[in-house]
Structures are given as structure tokens and as C-alpha cells.
Design a protein around this motif. Structure first.
Motif, PDB file in Angstrom:
ATOM      1  N   MET A 284      29.936  34.425  38.077  1.00 47.71           N
ATOM      2  CA  MET A 284      31.178  34.050  37.398  1.00 47.71           C
ATOM      3  C   MET A 284      31.963  35.285  36.962  1.00 47.71           C
ATOM      4  O   MET A 284      33.196  35.334  37.075  1.00 47.71           O
ATOM      5  CB  MET A 284      30.856  33.163  36.182  1.00 47.71           C
ATOM      6  N   LYS A 285      31.258  36.295  36.483  1.00 49.73           N
ATOM      7  CA  LYS A 285      31.907  37.534  36.057  1.00 49.73           C
ATOM      8  C   LYS A 285      32.591  38.215  37.233  1.00 49.73           C
ATOM      9  O   LYS A 285      33.744  38.656  37.136  1.00 49.73           O
ATOM     10  CB  LYS A 285      30.877  38.473  35.424  1.00 49.73           C
ATOM     11  N   ASN A 286      31.901  38.321  38.356  1.00 44.33           N
ATOM     12  CA  ASN A 286      32.481  38.952  39.537  1.00 44.33           C
ATOM     13  C   ASN A 286      33.625  38.128  40.122  1.00 44.33           C
ATOM     14  O   ASN A 286      34.605  38.668  40.636  1.00 44.33           O
ATOM     15  CB  ASN A 286      31.409  39.154  40.609  1.00 44.33           C
ATOM     16  N   PHE A 287      33.495  36.795  40.009  1.00 44.97           N
ATOM     17  CA  PHE A 287      34.498  35.921  40.598  1.00 44.97           C
ATOM     18  C   PHE A 287      35.801  35.936  39.795  1.00 44.97           C
ATOM     19  O   PHE A 287      36.845  35.519  40.295  1.00 44.97           O
ATOM     20  CB  PHE A 287      33.968  34.489  40.662  1.00 44.97           C
ATOM     21  N   SER A 288      35.746  36.414  38.568  1.00 41.58           N
ATOM     22  CA  SER A 288      36.950  36.444  37.732  1.00 41.58           C
ATOM     23  C   SER A 288      37.954  37.486  38.214  1.00 41.58           C
ATOM     24  O   SER A 288      39.111  37.498  37.786  1.00 41.58           O
ATOM     25  CB  SER A 288      36.576  36.727  36.270  1.00 41.58           C
ATOM     26  N   PHE A 289      37.512  38.390  39.107  1.00 43.62           N
ATOM     27  CA  PHE A 289      38.418  39.388  39.691  1.00 43.62           C
ATOM     28  C   PHE A 289      38.793  38.912  41.090  1.00 43.62           C
ATOM     29  O   PHE A 289      37.940  38.872  41.990  1.00 43.62           O
ATOM     30  CB  PHE A 289      37.734  40.756  39.764  1.00 43.62           C
ATOM     31  N   PRO A 290      40.060  38.521  41.305  1.00 36.01           N
ATOM     32  CA  PRO A 290      40.477  37.953  42.596  1.00 36.01           C
ATOM     33  C   PRO A 290      40.095  38.802  43.795  1.00 36.01           C
ATOM     34  O   PRO A 290      39.710  38.266  44.842  1.00 36.01           O
ATOM     35  CB  PRO A 290      42.003  37.860  42.449  1.00 36.01           C
TER      36      PRO A 290
END
Length: 257
Positions: free
Chosen positions: A114-120
Motif C-alpha cells: 500500500m505504501k509503494n502503491f501510493s506513488f503513481p
């Protein structure tokens, strides 16, 4: 192979934590993507095709694309959700609720995803896919362990009661507290042979030991190994070993004092 081993992810669509309140109900029609749902706290039930599937801290749920179902929240809580697309169609399997042993690992991996996915710019990188596949691998491994554990009571019972002529699949399924149909299928998937064949192999192995190491009569050996008649014992022995019990004993070259 369980459903979590079949998943081939082509794209992660979205990652989120869904808050559900006790008593809340939802109708989902023609689900837009595949999904994996976990549970940080609370409990919800998915109703699909006449059956209920539980989502709680000990269970992960697979949701197929294109299916319609309802959701009922029994206990308020938070439910991590990963929506994704697959390169192969696996929607025919329906909803799956699977018990997981290491929920902490899966939740921590989800938070990392989720943390990594927050950066498009990082949303669908190889790294994100790798984390997701780690989650799938962990869940698939837990399912396999649970499947093995499910039939262990039967294996133990066979080892201890192979001499019981009345031993059958119904008795063994009851040991595992699962249906006889599911027991037969699960046992064969794990051991590669049907339960009755596993039992016969064990009986013949024990008979070979007795023939080569004791002077017990063939009748007594057949009874000790769970056969109701010498005829059935000899037929099963020759079918498995390729020789009669008498010839096997003679060729064992054992001298009894």
C-alpha cells in the motif's frame, strides 16, 4: 493446486483499507476486478451461490471478477483489499475463504504494498508485483499446510488401526471431521493415491515384515493385517508384491529357532 497458486497478475488496480460497520450490508453486482481481502479487525460474511464465506483476522478471501454477491458485516472493522487483473481467466472458481496461519506476515506485506502503491510512478512496478506475489505465496503455503493437517488424523488412525477389518473411508473421514467425499479427494490430492490403496499398501508392508521375521501362519498374518479371509489376503498380496505369501516367505530365507 489451490486458487492462490493459479493467480497470474497482469496489473494491480487498487490497494485500500475498507472500513465496515456492524450491520452494514452491500450488494455487489458483476465485480469489476479480481480481489484479495484480508481483515485487520472485525468480521464480514460474503454470500455467494447459496453459501457463506467468512472474512476475519484468520481468513483471507479471494473474490472473482464478474461475479455478484452480498456482504454482511457482523463485527465492525477494517478490511485490507487488493484489486487486480489477471492474464488468465480464473473466475469460474467462485469466492474462496481460506484460513491463514501467518496473518501478521500478510498484513505487513500488504502495508508495504500500500505504501509503494501510493506513488503513481511506482504503482505497478516489478517491486509491487513481487510483494503481491509474496502475499499469494504465503497464503498458498498456509492452505497447503492446512490441507495436510486436515488428513493427518486419518493417517495416524490408519497407522494404529490397519488391522481393523472394518476400517473404511467413512471412519477415516469422521476422524478428520470432514465429509467422506471431501476426504477422499483431499487425501488423493496430497498422497497421490486413494485412501483404500494407502491402507492396502500399509497392510501388505506389515504382512511382508511378519512373513520374513516370524513363524506366524498365513491365516494369522492375514487376520493381523485386517483381512477377513486368507483368500482376499493372498489375492491382495500377489497383486501388490507379484508373488504369493508362501513363496515370499520361502525366498526370504529366514530360519526360525
Amino acid at each position: 493446486m489451490n486458487i492462490f497458486e493459479k493467480i497470474k497478475v497482469s496489473e494491480i488496480d487498487s490497494v485500500a483499507i475498507i472500513d465496515n460497520v456492524k450491520g452494514l450490508g452491500r450488494n455487489i453486482k458483476n465485480r469489476f476486478a479480481y480481489a484479495i481481502s484480508f481483515c485487520l479487525s472485525g468480521k464480514i460474511t460474503y454470500h455467494f451461490d447459496g453459501k457463506d464465506y467468512i472474512s476475519d483476522p484468520e481468513h483471507v478471501v479471494f473474490l472473482p471478477q464478474g461475479k455478484s454477491y452480498t456482504i454482511t458485516c457482523q463485527e465492525s472493522g477494517q478490511f485490507p483489499l487488493i484489486n487486480f487483473n489477471c492474464s488468465t481467466d480464473i473466475s469460474d472458481c467462485g469466492i474462496v475463504s481460506a484460513k491463514i496461519n501467518n496473518s501478521e506476515y500478510c498484513i505487513n506485506a500488504f502495508k508495504k504494498l500500500m505504501k509503494n502503491f501510493s506513488f503513481p510512478e511506482k504503482a505497478n512496478t516489478v517491486h509491487c508485483l513481487a510483494v503481491f506475489y509474496d502475499i499469494l505465496s504465503e497464503v498458498a503455503g498456509d492452505i497447503e499446510k492446512s490441507r495436510n493437517v486436515a488428513v493427518l488424523p486419518a493417517v495416524k488412525y490408519i497407522d494404529e488401526h490397519f488391522g481393523d477389518a472394518d476400517l473404511n473411508n467413512a471412519v477415516l473421514a469422521d476422524c478428520c471431521r470432514i465429509s467422506e467425499v471431501y476426504f477422499r479427494r483431499l487425501f488423493k490430492e496430497i498422497y497421490g493415491i486413494a485412501p483404500h490403496k494407502y491402507l492396502q499398501n500399509l497392510r501388505i508392508k506389515r504382512a511382508k515384515d511378519l512373513l520374513s521375521s516370524t513363524d506366524m501362519s498365513i491365516l494369522d498374518i492375514s487376520e493381523a493385517c485386517g483381512y477377513t479371509s486368507v483368500y482376499h489376503f493372498c489375492r491382495a498380496f500377489k497383486s501388490t508384491v507379484g508373488d504369493t505369501p508362501s513363496n515370499f516367505r520361502r525366498n526370504s530365507s529366514v530360519i526360525f529357532y
